[in-house]
Design an enzyme around this catalytic site. Structure first.
Site, short mmCIF file in Angstrom:
data_model
loop_
_atom_site.label_atom_id
_atom_site.label_comp_id
_atom_site.label_asym_id
_atom_site.label_seq_id
_atom_site.Cartn_x
_atom_site.Cartn_y
_atom_site.Cartn_z
N PHE A 149 0.85 -1.19 0.00
CA PHE A 149 0.00 0.00 0.00
C PHE A 149 0.89 1.24 0.00
O PHE A 149 0.74 2.14 -0.84
CB PHE A 149 -0.95 -0.02 1.21
N GLY A 151 4.45 0.53 0.77
CA GLY A 151 5.77 -0.06 0.52
C GLY A 151 6.00 -0.24 -0.97
O GLY A 151 5.06 -0.21 -1.76
N ASP A 171 -1.24 -9.23 3.08
CA ASP A 171 -1.77 -8.19 3.96
C ASP A 171 -1.92 -8.79 5.35
O ASP A 171 -2.65 -9.78 5.53
CB ASP A 171 -3.13 -7.74 3.41
N THR A 205 -5.34 -2.54 10.29
CA THR A 205 -3.93 -2.97 10.24
C THR A 205 -3.33 -2.97 11.63
O THR A 205 -2.59 -3.87 12.00
CB THR A 205 -3.13 -2.03 9.31
N TYR A 258 -4.90 6.40 13.58
CA TYR A 258 -3.50 6.02 13.77
C TYR A 258 -3.13 6.03 15.25
O TYR A 258 -2.63 5.04 15.78
CB TYR A 258 -2.63 6.99 12.98
N GLN A 275 -0.97 -12.61 29.27
CA GLN A 275 -1.83 -13.80 29.21
C GLN A 275 -1.15 -14.99 28.52
O GLN A 275 -1.31 -16.13 28.94
CB GLN A 275 -3.11 -13.43 28.46
N THR A 288 10.82 10.49 11.75
CA THR A 288 12.01 9.88 11.14
C THR A 288 12.05 10.25 9.65
O THR A 288 11.00 10.36 9.02
CB THR A 288 11.93 8.35 11.29
N HIS A 294 8.85 7.98 0.28
CA HIS A 294 8.11 8.04 -0.98
C HIS A 294 8.01 9.48 -1.45
O HIS A 294 7.90 10.39 -0.65
CB HIS A 294 6.71 7.47 -0.70
O1 LIG Z 1 3.92 20.14 3.88
C1 LIG Z 1 3.86 20.13 5.13
C2 LIG Z 1 3.73 18.94 5.86
C3 LIG Z 1 3.67 19.01 7.22
N1 LIG Z 1 3.76 20.20 7.86
C4 LIG Z 1 3.75 20.27 9.34
O2 LIG Z 1 4.94 19.64 9.79
C5 LIG Z 1 4.71 18.96 11.02
C6 LIG Z 1 5.12 17.52 10.89
O3 LIG Z 1 4.20 16.87 10.07
P1 LIG Z 1 4.43 15.42 9.47
O4 LIG Z 1 3.29 15.17 8.56
O5 LIG Z 1 5.78 15.29 8.92
O6 LIG Z 1 4.38 14.42 10.71
P2 LIG Z 1 3.63 14.45 12.11
O7 LIG Z 1 4.63 14.83 13.13
O8 LIG Z 1 2.40 15.26 12.07
O9 LIG Z 1 3.20 12.94 12.25
C7 LIG Z 1 4.20 11.94 12.32
O10 LIG Z 1 4.48 11.76 13.65
C8 LIG Z 1 5.40 10.77 14.01
C9 LIG Z 1 5.31 9.49 13.27
O11 LIG Z 1 4.93 8.43 14.08
C10 LIG Z 1 4.50 9.49 12.02
O12 LIG Z 1 5.40 9.32 10.96
C11 LIG Z 1 3.68 10.68 11.69
O13 LIG Z 1 2.40 10.42 12.11
C12 LIG Z 1 3.24 19.17 11.33
O14 LIG Z 1 3.09 20.23 12.21
C13 LIG Z 1 2.61 19.51 10.00
O15 LIG Z 1 1.47 20.31 10.11
C14 LIG Z 1 3.89 21.37 7.16
O16 LIG Z 1 3.96 22.46 7.73
N2 LIG Z 1 3.93 21.31 5.80
#
Ligand SMILES: O=c1ccn([C@@H]2O[C@H](COP(=O)(O)OP(=O)(O)O[C@H]3OC[C@@H](O)[C@H](O)[C@H]3O)[C@@H](O)[C@H]2O)c(=O)[nH]1
Length: 441
Positions: A149, A151, A171, A205, A258, A275, A288, A294
């Protein structure tokens, strides 16, 4: 001009000539009997013989027509020969590809006693594929299960065919029956736009998938590491976040599929541990980044880098004052392997405690990539956590682990990865344009 364009021009010219010929024949009032009817003054019709004496114009048209027809025949034959030649070449390339022994990255030899059979769910994803590389190089047998999906086969293709490696398209929402010693359960979309795209699937999932993984671990007595997340802390009210913090999650918000999915995943792990005596490890993974993300990942690191590389506007969601702490993927992989090897069963934060605002992060990317991109604020994300920074005391003390890769070094590697990806997709676009150009009938 390409050969195809020339051919097209010739065909167009011939069609015109043919039309002209038909027109001339019509004008000569050709009769079905093969005779032309001519009207003479006085109303009498005289039947003329056909073909009438050819005019010089008709003769030259006829000659031009024959010349062009033979040219077309020759060109068609040449096209056919070229196609056959191409097919032969393609066949040769295919047989060369299958007969040439593949070169793999060097792996250590582990004897039967030390070599483990390790299952990685989501092993073709961004983090999973880096974990595959490390465990393969260490000499273990690695089995990747992925539903592709988010990967991609490309992330692990350098191991395809290796005797220690297996890739299963499956899956994990459905049960799996294999013999293994350890499981890293990473299967789940992780980027907010991906996990929000199909929230029900994300919950399935992380609940049904985790039940299947824990059930498998119970049957074969395997050790399991569950990839949990900093999102279990929600929009935290404690800063930095230690593992003892219970979190602040909106259970019905857009991120709940999530956040709550991962919280249930943790709950399930400890229920199976209590258990069914399953040995569990829980890694709470903070933001990370790194190569193999991607292009459509949608998280901030890939978005900002791609926007800067394409000279587009860098979009900061909200006022940019929200904070994150970014760890490079190799640090995370080291941490997960250390946690699996430890005998510590409580959750452990794995993240880089160096924190910055998203506004500052946009400036860093702009500066590292260079170029004319401007940074602009856009609509804030609903329920966006405002501050996030891991307290990694536990990992430091128990695993002797801490991140090693400085932000700038990690970002430079990631920028050069995305630069190559962009060049690759341009090359792909170019060659597919060429293909369609020469193959249009
Ligand atoms: O184009 C963008 C994308 C994101 N952002 C902001 O950047 C921050 C980080 O956003 P991301 O989408 O990278 O990731 P998030 O921290 O929200 O979520 C992540 O948290 C930790 C991990 O477990 C997951 O990979 C993911 O859920 C957020 O405040 C988001 O609003 C932008 O300002 N512009």
């Amino acid at each position: 001009m390409t050969a195809t364009k020339k051919r097209l021009k010739i065909v167009a010219a011939i069609s015109l000539l043919l039309l002209l010929l038909v027109y001339v024949y019509r004008m000569a009032s050709f009769c079905p009997s093969g005779k032309a009817a001519l009207s003479v003054p006085g109303g009498e019709e005289v039947q003329a013989k056909w073909p009438p004496t050819e005019s010089p114009l008709q003769r030259s048209l006829q000659m031009a027509y024959e010349e062009q027809s033979s040219l077309i025949r020759e060109q068609k034959a040449e096209l056919q020969r070229t196609r056959e030649h191409l097919a032969r070449l393609e066949e040769q390339v295919r047989s060369l590809q299958t007969s040439t022994p593949r070169k793999y990255p060097k792996v250590k030899y582990l004897n039967y006693k030390n070599r483990k059979r390790i299952l990685i769910t989501g092993g073709a994803g961004f983090v999973g594929s880096h974990l595959v590389d490390d465990l393969m190089v260490q000499g273990h047998e690695v089995i990747v299960v992925d539903n592709f999906f988010t990967g991609r086969k490309r992330n692990v293709e350098h191991w395809l065919g290796h005797e220690n490696f297996e890739l299963i398209h499956h899956d994990i929402v459905n049960p799996l029956f294999i013999e293994i010693d350890e499981i890293y359960h990473l299967a789940s979309p992780a980027s907010p736009p991906h996990y929000m795209y199909n929230p029900v699937k994300t919950i399935k999932t992380n609940t049904m998938g985790t039940i299947n993984v824990l059930g498998l671990a119970k049957r074969v007595m395997a050790k399991v590491l569950i990839a949990s997340t900093s999102e279990v802390y929600g929009d935290p009210t404690v800063h930095p976040q230690p593992e003892t913090y219970w979190g602040h999650v909106n259970p019905i918000g857009p991120r709940a599929c999530y956040d709550e999915g991962k919280r249930v995943s943790e709950t399930l792990s400890y229920a199976y541990a209590k258990q069914e005596k399953v040995q569990v490890r829980v890694a709470r993974i903070f933001n990370t980044y790194g190569p193999r993300m991607h292009m459509n990942d949608g998280r901030v690191v890939s978005n900002f880098i791609l926007q800067a590389l394409r000279n587009e506007t860098i979009t900061v969601y909200g006022n940019g004052k929200q904070t994150r702490s970014f760890q490079y993927v190799s640090d995370l992989v080291d941490g997960m392997i250390a946690l699996m090897a430890s005998n510590y069963t409580q959750p452990v934060n794995l993240g880089n405690p160096v924190e910055q605002t998203i506004g500052e992060f946009a400036e860093i990317i702009k500066q590292l990539v260079g170029g004319p991109s401007v940074i602009k604020q856009s609509k804030a994300m609903e329920d966006d956590p405002q501050r996030r920074k891991p307290d990694i005391t536990r990992a430091r003390q128990l695993l002797h682990w801490e991140p090693k890769v400085p932000l700038e070094t990690g970002l430079q590697r990631t920028i050069s990865y995305f630069r190559n990806e962009l060049a690759r997709s341009d090359r792909f676009q170019e060659s597919s344009n060429k293909y369609f150009d020469t193959h249009t009938p």
